[in-house]
Design an enzyme around this catalytic site. Sequence first.
Site, mmCIF file in Angstrom:
data_model
loop_
_atom_site.group_PDB
_atom_site.id
_atom_site.type_symbol
_atom_site.label_atom_id
_atom_site.label_comp_id
_atom_site.label_asym_id
_atom_site.label_seq_id
_atom_site.Cartn_x
_atom_site.Cartn_y
_atom_site.Cartn_z
ATOM 1 N N GLN A 152 0.833 -1.196 0.000
ATOM 2 C CA GLN A 152 0.000 0.000 0.000
ATOM 3 C C GLN A 152 0.872 1.252 0.000
ATOM 4 O O GLN A 152 1.648 1.475 0.922
ATOM 5 C CB GLN A 152 -0.903 0.003 1.246
ATOM 6 C CG GLN A 152 -1.715 1.266 1.441
ATOM 7 C CD GLN A 152 -2.774 1.451 0.364
ATOM 8 O OE1 GLN A 152 -3.064 0.522 -0.383
ATOM 9 N NE2 GLN A 152 -3.326 2.640 0.279
ATOM 10 N N GLU B 67 2.784 6.417 8.305
ATOM 11 C CA GLU B 67 4.035 6.515 9.064
ATOM 12 C C GLU B 67 4.484 5.150 9.587
ATOM 13 O O GLU B 67 5.688 4.879 9.690
ATOM 14 C CB GLU B 67 3.888 7.507 10.216
ATOM 15 C CG GLU B 67 5.212 7.742 10.956
ATOM 16 C CD GLU B 67 5.161 8.873 11.959
ATOM 17 O OE1 GLU B 67 6.003 8.879 12.883
ATOM 18 O OE2 GLU B 67 4.280 9.752 11.831
#
Length: 302
Positions: free
Chosen positions: A76, A96
């Site tokens: 992703q 993150e």
Amino acid sequence: MERKPLKRGLGRGLSALMADVQQDVATDAGTTVPRRPDMLVPIEKIEPNPDQPRRRFESEDLEDLCRSIKEKGVIQPLIVRVSPRDSLKYEIVAGERRWRASQMAQLHELPVLIREFDDTEVLEVAIIENIQRADLNPVDEAAGYKQLMEKFGHTQERLAEALGKSRSYIANSMRLLQLPDDVIEHLADGRLSTGHARALITSDHASELAKQIVSRGLSVRDTERLVKKAAQGEAVPKAKSASRPKDDKDADTKALEGDLSAALGMKVAVEHKEGTEQGKIVISYNNLDQLDDICRRLSATE
């Protein structure tokens, strides 16, 4: 060379922001495939968002993700924008955890989707991403909905439509934040379920009842009966203090404790962390003379 601004992000509604956070895209055949990145970016040119609302990143989760990335790569893409502090770098808008785990996996570049978001949209997307996490506890989920409503003016109806949930689900989730702080802590830590917490919302004795539920391991149905009895004026029984765990040390550890206690003339406890090579030794002294003796032995040189 100056970058040309990307026009896709500004002024978009909540549903459009949600589309960026979705893991996959649908095909005409009705299946889903991973998002195709805009480009690959060297990992050293990607930096975290300093205003990221999520501050805790569990090391165990990162290690699991690192192993997955080593095996399958980053499936992703991260969502990024041109860094407002350095035009040659990109700031993470969403992803993150993937960036941190990829550093652990020693990757050199990462797939990204580049968007032009302002500071408000960056925070909004970060909150949406956190809400979408499968392992999010009910308290953090409710807090996310509250942030989206208070900071960005979204209504429960708009949130429900964009997130694919009912308005009553959003409303009931946010009601959990009305509970006393100690009950919210039980809920966040998993000692209480959402069903338990919902039963306690209307009670004037939520804190004391929560202690009963946790100590006695009550079901949601039992909790509802307990809340009803308390509402009818029946006294709320005090929670029993947790019994001390039984000593489950193995024979070798106990023998070692005995040998050390005999050698020092003081009580010694060996506390070994099961499944590791770590632990600690606790020496109990009865007076200052024994403390001085311990210090003398530890500081003695050959």
